[in-house]
Design an enzyme around this catalytic site. Sequence first.
Site, PDB file in Angstrom:
ATOM      1  N   LYS A   1       2.733  10.407   8.633  1.00  0.00           N
ATOM      2  CA  LYS A   1       2.331   9.866   9.937  1.00  0.00           C
ATOM      3  C   LYS A   1       3.117  10.452  11.103  1.00  0.00           C
ATOM      4  CE  LYS A   1       0.439   5.620   7.912  1.00  0.00           C
ATOM      5  NZ  LYS A   1      -0.980   5.881   8.080  1.00  0.00           N
TER       6      LYS A   1
ATOM      7  N   TYR B   1       0.842  -1.189   0.000  1.00  0.00           N
ATOM      8  CA  TYR B   1       0.000   0.000   0.000  1.00  0.00           C
ATOM      9  C   TYR B   1       0.881   1.244   0.000  1.00  0.00           C
ATOM     10  CZ  TYR B   1      -3.253   3.589   1.612  1.00  0.00           C
ATOM     11  OH  TYR B   1      -4.010   4.723   1.720  1.00  0.00           O
TER      12      TYR B   1
ATOM     13  N   ASP C   1       9.333   4.206   0.570  1.00  0.00           N
ATOM     14  CA  ASP C   1       8.111   4.720   1.195  1.00  0.00           C
ATOM     15  C   ASP C   1       8.165   4.381   2.683  1.00  0.00           C
ATOM     16  OD1 ASP C   1       5.642   5.409   2.103  1.00  0.00           O
ATOM     17  OD2 ASP C   1       4.513   4.108   0.745  1.00  0.00           O
TER      18      ASP C   1
END
Length: 451
Positions: free
Chosen positions: A280, A151, A253
């Site tokens: 985040k 993801y 990522d």
Amino acid sequence: MTASDTEGHNSVGRLSREAFDRARRVFIDGTTRVTIERDPIPRYMERGEGAYLVDVDGRRFLDLNGNFTTLIHGHRFEPVVEAVTRQLQSGTCFANPTLAEIDLAELVCDRVPGVETIRFVNTGSEAVMFAIKAARAFTGRSAIAKIEGAYHGAYDWVEVSQASTPDNWGPGHEPAAVPYYRGMPASVLGEVVTLRFNDAELAEALIGTHADRLAAIVLDPMPSRAGLIAPTPDFIAAIQSAARRHGVLIIADEVLSFRQGYEGASARHGLKPDLFTFGKIIGGGMPIGAIAGRREVMSVFDANGKKPALPQGGTFSANPLSMVAGFASMLALDHGAFKHLEMLGDRLRGQLLAAIARHGAPFTVSGVASLFRIHPKPALPRDFREATMSAAETAVMNELSRAYATAGVILPSGAAACLSTPMTTADIDLVASVFDEFLATRADLIESLAA
């Protein structure tokens, strides 16, 4: 209303049910995020207190979700509250830069090997999107390679093969490019090369075959939704060797996996990317994303007196609320904080594995540092295909999440769970004891895994 006034933690309380009835009148499926878990409806939260959440019905839960791993210091972290409160009194956003964005940028650049310069955006999805655009602008190529099942947010190219299944993922030696949503353009599918995680030989072969059109390889060093499986050294070596040989950029990522250590996940696993994406935890609970990396590659954003190769802006990019919250949060994430999280993670994974051995149950556990994931499988998966759950396995994990909810613990279903700095060894022991009791009392259900 308190927990004693309700039917128990597992059932959804009256006030949550009433809230969901209201929500269905204004939201097409009752929520505004597909990632919201519901069983059969979501729990509505009122407030957070350190490592715990309190729902609108007064029930208190140990939070192993942390808003999808964002809240590494838990809820209502005092340094962040103080920083944001001060900033609110000065303003929420400006069309001009602020000193706060320099503070956070300096912190990240000083901390992470390979990060020479950085650029802030608003979400992890946006960070990945602009990192890919930067790779295209730098290389002059358009296609990307990505890991099957990984993801990377809501950008068409990284959504390819994000949720492929045994029915459509193709042969092991040639993974298919599978659309994520109905209507995904065929041209997008044609510009994505799907790799299998931890298959070094296949990665080298596919990168070599498509090298003349590949701008970048997008790689989460330890992809959460693809199983939270650690990369093998030979896989990392193969990716790096092939990328360097063919002039393909590596985008790490770390939107989720940055919490794996003081210097992040790439440093932990020996990956040396050209570009990074962050999000985040670097926002301290506020919306944030970032693209970072080698100055030579990041120069595509250079708008100093000229039109940049890649124009990029955003109304709320580097907004001071996110900057001060992120700086306060990251400043507190010192070596001591990571040592504490590492200790808690090792303790929990060790106790979970001990319970599995004690009961002879067909489960295993993956993860590092403050991340873990329980798999209803007898052996640790090596990639997304092996981590993909059958209907029986999914049913068992749903029951496990319900058992945790009954005990006052929120455990994400089918994704990575996370720990936070305010957690204690008592919290860890609670998580382990609930799992041990589940294995002891639900043998009938667990037997279905062998069927």
